[in-house]
Design a protein around this motif. Structure first.
Motif, PDB file in Angstrom:
ATOM      1  N   ILE A 172      51.520 106.478  51.631  1.00  0.00           N
ATOM      2  CA  ILE A 172      52.850 105.877  51.689  1.00  0.00           C
ATOM      3  C   ILE A 172      53.888 106.965  51.432  1.00  0.00           C
ATOM      4  N   PRO A 173      54.919 107.034  52.281  1.00  0.00           N
ATOM      5  CA  PRO A 173      55.955 108.059  52.090  1.00  0.00           C
ATOM      6  C   PRO A 173      56.659 107.903  50.736  1.00  0.00           C
ATOM      7  N   GLU A 174      57.001 109.016  50.145  1.00  0.00           N
ATOM      8  CA  GLU A 174      57.628 109.056  48.813  1.00  0.00           C
ATOM      9  C   GLU A 174      58.864 108.163  48.728  1.00  0.00           C
ATOM     10  N   GLU A 175      59.660 108.127  49.798  1.00  0.00           N
ATOM     11  CA  GLU A 175      60.903 107.352  49.759  1.00  0.00           C
ATOM     12  C   GLU A 175      60.662 105.838  49.728  1.00  0.00           C
ATOM     13  N   ASN A 176      59.447 105.387  49.997  1.00  0.00           N
ATOM     14  CA  ASN A 176      59.133 103.957  49.960  1.00  0.00           C
ATOM     15  C   ASN A 176      58.420 103.519  48.674  1.00  0.00           C
ATOM     16  N   LEU A 177      58.117 104.469  47.806  1.00  0.00           N
ATOM     17  CA  LEU A 177      57.357 104.132  46.608  1.00  0.00           C
ATOM     18  C   LEU A 177      58.148 103.267  45.624  1.00  0.00           C
ATOM     19  N   ASP A 178      59.467 103.438  45.539  1.00  0.00           N
ATOM     20  CA  ASP A 178      60.269 102.604  44.634  1.00  0.00           C
ATOM     21  C   ASP A 178      60.146 101.132  45.012  1.00  0.00           C
ATOM     22  N   ALA A 179      60.282 100.838  46.297  1.00  0.00           N
ATOM     23  CA  ALA A 179      60.199  99.447  46.755  1.00  0.00           C
ATOM     24  C   ALA A 179      58.799  98.885  46.521  1.00  0.00           C
ATOM     25  N   LEU A 180      57.784  99.702  46.758  1.00  0.00           N
ATOM     26  CA  LEU A 180      56.408  99.258  46.541  1.00  0.00           C
ATOM     27  C   LEU A 180      56.142  98.990  45.065  1.00  0.00           C
ATOM     28  N   TYR A 181      56.645  99.870  44.214  1.00  0.00           N
ATOM     29  CA  TYR A 181      56.466  99.671  42.776  1.00  0.00           C
ATOM     30  C   TYR A 181      57.109  98.364  42.335  1.00  0.00           C
TER      31      TYR A 181
END
Length: 66
Positions: free
Chosen positions: A13-22
């Protein structure tokens, strides 16, 4: 085993999408911890009776008794 599979998926998963996933995972985990309300048993009331005794049951409760 399943934890390892999840970790492997997270690595793609791209780093910029990790906040939303978290945030999604965190909210999901919190929803699992909420105490599930016990289903209401019509006719078994504790305490005083009130006008809600005479209100019709919701459709989903009526269907459960069919």
């Amino acid at each position: 085993m399943l934890h390892q599979k999840i970790i492997q998926e997270l690595q793609d998963i791209p780093e910029e999408n990790l906040d939303a996933l978290y945030e999604m995972i965190h909210l999901f985990r919190l929803s699992l911890q909420k105490e599930q309300p016990q289903p209401r048993t019509p006719g078994l009331l504790t305490g005083k009776l009130n006008s809600s005794l005479f209100e019709p049951l919701p459709e989903e409760e009526l269907q459960a008794w069919e």
